[in-house]
Scaffold this active site. Structure first.
Site, PDB file in Angstrom:
ATOM      1  CB  THR A  60       1.284  -5.388   5.335  1.00 25.21           C
ATOM      2  OG1 THR A  60       1.037  -6.180   4.162  1.00 25.21           O
ATOM      3  CG2 THR A  60       1.343  -3.927   4.942  1.00 25.21           C
TER       4      THR A  60
ATOM      5  CE  LYS B  21       1.408   3.804  -2.136  1.00 20.74           C
ATOM      6  NZ  LYS B  21       2.021   2.964  -3.182  1.00 20.74           N
TER       7      LYS B  21
END
Length: 431
Positions: A391, A276
């Protein structure tokens, strides 16, 4: 024609096991095939079937990318990348990876135990341990694996340890705890009263591990790290914190939210990602030397998998070192996130308030969420992936925007204008 391939009445060849010719499947195989199709149909009927966008980022020009569909290529702007700081495009990272490729080749050649520990891995683990102020660190092939392997292993090497998990924890943490097979408790998200209630229900001598995240990726909120550590101290518990969405982005050296808040030394085990803010690939844990050694020695998810390519390790190493010494990317992403939130709020779009760099917009319906993001891509050349169950909880479907250092004011204006048009066209609720 092969004697094994029977012809049907139209002269076509019936291949056993081919979905086109289900009438030729053996009965037990047809049962399997039907069950698989039913599972897919269920996801599609709920409006949460996921379609991958086929894209190619433009090196040196991100967030611009190419979108491939139906034999056509179009230019798009990406607004949902987890390469938060665009380090995957940084010249230092690219150069380090090129140099490693020229020096040692592409792959690591094995597991960490069998020829797969290169000097790049050793240097990177030392750098990550230093970043978090810990004695040691251990690399994994992904952040998911680092959580799953570590938590499941701790449950086995700490007999009777109660895993006390925040209700909003990532699937990798949930899977790791479940796979460990030990006792577990779930506390309401960021609810310190509930966490304390659970801790008080166990004797002081019972081993306990509080498992939580620093930055929750779908709502963008922060954990009260100091308060969790205070409770852990009072109740003889260890702490395990996922810094996946915090590392590189917060703190004077990119050590994460715990560094920013001055509590790194109080967290026993810190887990992070290298995919990330650092822009490449992989995961890791950092903690005491003994803790890292026991995971290295017992975790099957570490022992039995080929190690990260040294090319990746070299790129990550360059990224970590750059972000430890430079705060420009961190400062810029926070400024961009604030600018985007202000523009969305001015348009009365339903921004879900968060203190972090993550900017969620609530839609609340999976079908409408998919329709909205499809229109963004097809009509405006803007790529945002819909976020649906599992999610996020059903009824909270959303777009999750991740502004980066290179999303200009003009790009923000284009995005907000497109969203306003889509909200009107689809009749979506505003904030």
């Amino acid at each position: 024609m092969s004697a094994d391939m029977p012809e049907n009445e139209s002269g076509e060849i019936d291949e056993p096991g081919c979905p086109v010719h289900d009438h030729n499947l053996k009965p037990y195989k047809k049962l399997y095939n039907d069950a698989i199709r039913d599972a897919l149909d269920s996801v599609k009927d709920e409006g949460r079937y996921r379609v991958f966008a086929d894209i190619a980022r433009k090196q040196g020009d991100f967030p611009e990318a190419c979108h491939y569909k139906d034999g056509q290529v179009s230019n798009i702007t990406v607004w949902c990348s987890n390469d938060y700081l665009c380090m995957g495009q940084h010249p230092k990272v690219i150069e380090a990876m090129h140099n490693a490729l020229d020096t040692v080749g592409a792959g690591s050649g094995g597991t960490r135990n069998i020829s797969g520990t290169t000097h790049y891995h050793v240097e990177l683990e030392a750098e990550l341990a230093s970043l978090h102020g810990k004695e040691a660190a251990l690399l994994f092939t992904s952040g998911f694996i680092s959580n799953d392997a570590t938590l499941s292993t701790l449950a086995k090497v700490l007999p009777g340890c109660v895993m006390i998990s925040d209700s909003m924890n990532h699937a990798s943490m949930i899977d790791g705890i479940r796979r460990g097979g030990g006792p577990k408790e779930i506390f309401r998200h960021n609810d310190m009263d509930h966490l304390e209630e659970i801790l008080e229900s166990y004797p002081l001598e019972t081993p306990k591990l509080i498992v939580f995240e620093s930055v929750y990726s779908m709502d963008g909120d922060f954990a009260p790290i100091k308060e969790i550590c205070d409770l852990a101290d009072r109740h003889n518990a260890l702490t395990y914190m996922d810094e996946v969405h915090g590392v590189g982005l917060y703190g004077p050296h990119g050590g994460g939210l715990a560094e920013r808040d001055g509590v790194m030394q109080r967290v026993d085990i810190i887990e992070g990602t290298l995919a990330k803010a650092f822009g490449v690939m992989g995961g890791y844990i950092a903690g005491s030397s003994d803790l890292v050694d026991v995971i290295r020695s017992y975790a099957s998810g570490f022992i039995f998998t080929t190690s990260l390519s040294p090319v990746l390790a070299a790129g990550i190493l360059a990224s970590v070192r750059h972000l430890k010494e430079n705060s420009g990317e961190r400062d810029k992403i926070q400024e961009r996130a604030a600018a985007l939130k202000a523009a969305l709020l001015d348009s009365k779009l339903p921004v879900m308030t968060s203190p972090s760099h993550i900017v969620p917009i609530l839609v609340g319906d999976p079908v409408q969420c998919k329709q909205a993001t499809d229109k963004l891509l097809e009509d405006f050349g803007i790529y945002v992936q819909p976020i649906n169950y599992p999610t996020v909880p059903k009824g909270t479907e959303r777009m999750r925007l991740t502004p980066g250092p290179h999303h200009s004011d003009e790009k923000i204006k284009e995005l907000v204008s497109a969203l306003n048009s889509i909200w009107d066209d689809l009749g979506l609720a505003r904030g």
